[in-house]
Design an enzyme around this catalytic site. Sequence first.
Site, PDB file in Angstrom:
ATOM      1  CE1 TYR A 126      11.713  -9.266  55.640  1.00  0.00           C
ATOM      2  CE2 TYR A 126      12.854  -7.188  55.247  1.00  0.00           C
ATOM      3  CZ  TYR A 126      12.662  -8.317  56.023  1.00  0.00           C
ATOM      4  OH  TYR A 126      13.377  -8.509  57.162  1.00  0.00           O
ATOM      5  CG  HIS A 137      23.744  -4.658  35.595  1.00  0.00           C
ATOM      6  ND1 HIS A 137      23.840  -3.834  34.487  1.00  0.00           N
ATOM      7  CD2 HIS A 137      23.837  -3.834  36.672  1.00  0.00           C
ATOM      8  CE1 HIS A 137      23.963  -2.574  34.886  1.00  0.00           C
ATOM      9  NE2 HIS A 137      23.968  -2.557  36.213  1.00  0.00           N
ATOM     10  NE  ARG A 153      28.644   1.818  34.984  1.00  0.00           N
ATOM     11  CZ  ARG A 153      29.482   1.885  35.997  1.00  0.00           C
ATOM     12  NH1 ARG A 153      29.218   2.684  37.000  1.00  0.00           N
ATOM     13  NH2 ARG A 153      30.582   1.173  36.027  1.00  0.00           N
TER      14      ARG A 153
END
Length: 484
Positions: A120, A76, A30
């Site tokens: 968006y 993931h 990570r």
Amino acid sequence: MVLGKTKPVNIEEEMRSSYLDYAMSVIISRALPDVRDGLKPVQRRILYAMNDMGINHTGSHKKSARIVGEVLGKYHPHSDAPVYEAMVRMAQDFSMRYVLIDGQGNFGSVDNDPPAAMRYTEARLTELAGLMLADIDKDTVNFTPNFDDSLQEPSVLPTKLPNLLLNGSSGIAVGMATNIPPHNLGEVCDAVSYLIDNSKATVDELTQFIKGPDFPTAGIILGQDGIKSAYATGHGRIVVQAKAYITDASEMGRRQIVVTELPYQTNKAALVERIAELVADKRITGISELRDESDRQGMRIVIELKREAQPQTVLKNLYKHTAMQSAFFVNMLALVDGQPRVISLKEALQNYIDFRREVITRRSRFELKGAKARAHILEGLKIALDQIDRVIATIRKSETAEKARQSLMTDFGLSQIQAQAILDMQLRRLANLERQKVFEEYTEVLKNIAYLEDLLANPRRVLLLIRNEVTELKSKYGDPRRTE
């Protein structure tokens, strides 16, 4: 009945083992970038998934939600928020020195405004991100199974970019953190070329090319001690100052301090708020008005001064009490051979060179194998075209395709692959021009085989190829330094 004794569980040992597993998972999977491609796993997965979806710099933008869904579903298996955050950061020109994702829509601002929701915004890979994925289909890197063993994902990208130094990295793992500053592409390319020619180069020699970090928000670095320490040891404190100038007195007899550049990762809105607080608390005097006039053309914070104010004193106090002067603490920690290690500037450059050498060698072996297979087929086609009447007669008298293949192999000394290629050959290949194309292709393939064999036999030629690559990178994508 005698009950068997159960082995007592050592809770402390169990906890220690579990915590170590968790810590290593955070460190490797990570928080820390790989020294080879400069990416953390989530960034790598985003770029690979977008490439897989065909969302490259020449195509159209696609919805961010679609990309995030692809990354989550295939590679993931965590929350969608960190995937979108990582993707947004790679699109922010104030976070990345060289953006890897071309975003369309609201991707946040230097005022720390949040980006629009993923439904968006739209995105695609940049041209530079394409270079990070170049030749990934030519057995250049190892692939590992994804979280449910249903797909394969790359353990590292075969990047042409020295991305670890170009874009830097920051992350907090368990018991360790990384903070690598971004650098200028042209300078890094020059340093790589120099190191290829001078393998024993010192850090001092390399700093002739890489003057220091080059932040996307520009600014001014004060002194070189922090830079030298960071490059030699992997640790250093670099002081960065905002760029400001004092205007001449206006008709009202007042002067202004205009701020046009800020230290890296400074929140502009928070800075303006902080200056207003200091003025209200009378810790900084001489300021009559404060305005943020930033627009699409660039940053511009205007600080109106009182008539009696001393501009240099006010500016000095601003540097002292606000984020207009702040320190960047360098900690060049990255994964080297899967282990976290603090590296110097030279080690970062050398690791990039070694990785490119491995990628080019593996790519050349892959291409050589393909070229030899093609040459083998073309040799069979040449034999057929040279004795076309006999070949046609052999095929015509055969009852089945299988018998025709066997006859070709027996009568002309062909392999099964060559015989099959002849059977699959279209009749238009018998035209003179088409026959000429086969002979020309065979000559070209032989030349390519000779080149690849020579390249693989001479490690020095591979290094020269890397040097040519970085020279081309600099000429095509190099830009002037921003941070003074």
